[in-house]
Design an enzyme around this catalytic site. Structure first.
Site, short mmCIF file in Angstrom:
data_model
loop_
_atom_site.label_atom_id
_atom_site.label_comp_id
_atom_site.label_asym_id
_atom_site.label_seq_id
_atom_site.Cartn_x
_atom_site.Cartn_y
_atom_site.Cartn_z
N SER A 189 0.98 -1.29 -0.09
CA SER A 189 0.02 0.18 0.04
C SER A 189 0.76 1.21 -0.01
CB SER A 189 -0.97 -0.04 1.17
OG SER A 189 -0.27 -0.09 2.50
N ASP A 235 -4.07 7.37 8.29
CA ASP A 235 -5.19 6.45 9.54
C ASP A 235 -4.30 5.68 10.36
OD1 ASP A 235 -3.55 4.89 7.60
OD2 ASP A 235 -5.18 3.88 6.52
N HIS A 290 -0.95 4.33 7.56
CA HIS A 290 -0.37 4.85 6.63
C HIS A 290 -0.20 6.35 6.56
CE1 HIS A 290 -3.03 1.43 4.97
NE2 HIS A 290 -1.82 1.14 4.46
#
EC number: 3.1.1.-
Length: 353
Positions: free
Chosen positions: A31, A328, A331
């Site tokens: 990610s 978040d 991340h």
């Protein structure tokens, strides 16, 4: 007129050098560099819903795990614009690529094929268990997509030029975060009876195999990212940090051990017979982000422990994500990526030149 002519020659020569050095950026892994491939998968690991994308164009979630651009986008911008800074003109103003599109999106423009895409998948890892566990794209899946990309690229620019583009592209690889943070820490490390040191050694081996598969399909310039300080993620602090919300010492120790072995492995891969003609550079995500965490006020942040939208208030993000190191529970924010990317891109350029 003579001055204008000289400036025109200057910028044309800069453009030629830029295209020759790094014509494209191709991102693989997790990610940190996924720009939306998970949108097209049957998985819970998605970033195509609010509040993701809050600071992206038109505030539209794109599948990126953050408030705006992710690390691959930021690196792409700096790589493309760094040689064109005579007047400190912005990359956007010159019409240079601002984002790295996801390879699996329904349509990719020929210009994007020539300048780079992302094959990464949020939640992916090199441990064979990780991608299966989270139902995302495994290293083998990403290599398969890479082969498909090469076929499409040949159709646009021809076989010879396609080979040259792939060989000179920056291959940005981010692996290990989910392997350590999810598979080892939460899922099945105990069942496999592996100590942290054994597991991190295996991770480096799996990463090498992934990179060798990319090498066998023409990739030559590898920027291999270490893992971030996993013990300092808002989720880790919340679960293990206690009253003072400290970083998780054990998770950071495992992260550092993996990074140390990965960096050593990269040194040994340079000049090795099975990587003939390849170049490698280690991208120090851990210390770069830890510096921002420890000195957050110096970089303009006010919150380093909790994310802008934490797990308890995921629907309502904070008023200003630029004040948060993390967006978040796991991340970094776009500003955090931009902050650490400045030096890291210089390392990439120097290491792969």
């Amino acid at each position: 007129m003579l001055v204008l002519a000289l400036f025109s020659i200057y910028f044309l020569s800069i453009e030629a050098v830029r295209n020759e050095s790094f014509p494209a950026l191709l991102a693989f892994g997790d990610s940190m560099v996924d720009t939306g491939n998970n949108n097209y998968l049957l998985t819970l690991m998605k970033g195509n819903y609010w509040p993701y994308g809050w600071n992206f164009d038109s505030k539209i979630p794109t599948g990126r795990f953050g408030n705006g651009r992710v690390f691959s986008d930021v690196v792409g911008i700096i790589l493309k614009s760094s040689l064109q800074c005579f007047f400190v003109i912005s990359a956007e103003g010159l019409g240079i690529k601002r984002i790295v599109p996801a390879y699996r999106k329904l349509y990719i423009a020929p210009s994007d094929l020539k300048t780079g895409v992302s094959f990464a998948s949020g939640g992916a890892g090199v441990d064979p268990v990780t991608s299966k566990l989270l139902r995302v794209l495994s290293p083998a899946d990403q290599v398969k997509d890479f082969k498909g990309y090469k076929r499409k690229l040949k159709g646009v620019v021809g076989r010879s030029k396609a080979k040259k583009i792939v060989a000179n592209s920056v291959i940005l690889v981010s692996e290990g975060n989910n392997d350590i943070g999810i598979t080892y820490a939460i899922h099945d490390a105990g069942m496999r009876l592996m100590t942290p040191k054994v597991y991190t050694s295996k991770l480096v081996g799996w990463n090498k195999k992934f990179i060798k598969d990319l090498y066998d399909h023409g990739a030559r310039k590898f920027a291999v990212m270490g893992v971030i300080p996993l013990g300092c993620l808002p989720m880790s602090r919340l679960i293990f940090g206690g009253f003072f919300v400290w970083c998780n010492f054990l998770a950071n120790t495992i992260s550092e051990d993996y990074n140390k072995k990965l960096k050593s492995g990269i040194k040994s891969w340079r000049g090795a017979s099975d990587f003939r003609g390849a170049r490698f550079v280690y991208v120090d995500m851990y210390n770069s982000l830890m510096d921002v965490i420890n000195n957050h006020r110096k970089y303009g942040f006010t919150h380093e422990k909790n994310g802008c939208c934490c797990m308890l208030t995921a629907i309502v993000p904070c008023s200003n994500p630029d004040k948060y190191v993390f967006y978040d529970f796991a991340h970094p924010s776009e500003k955090a990526y931009k902050t650490i990317a400045k030096k890291l891109v210089e390392d990439i350029k120097t290491g792969l030149a």
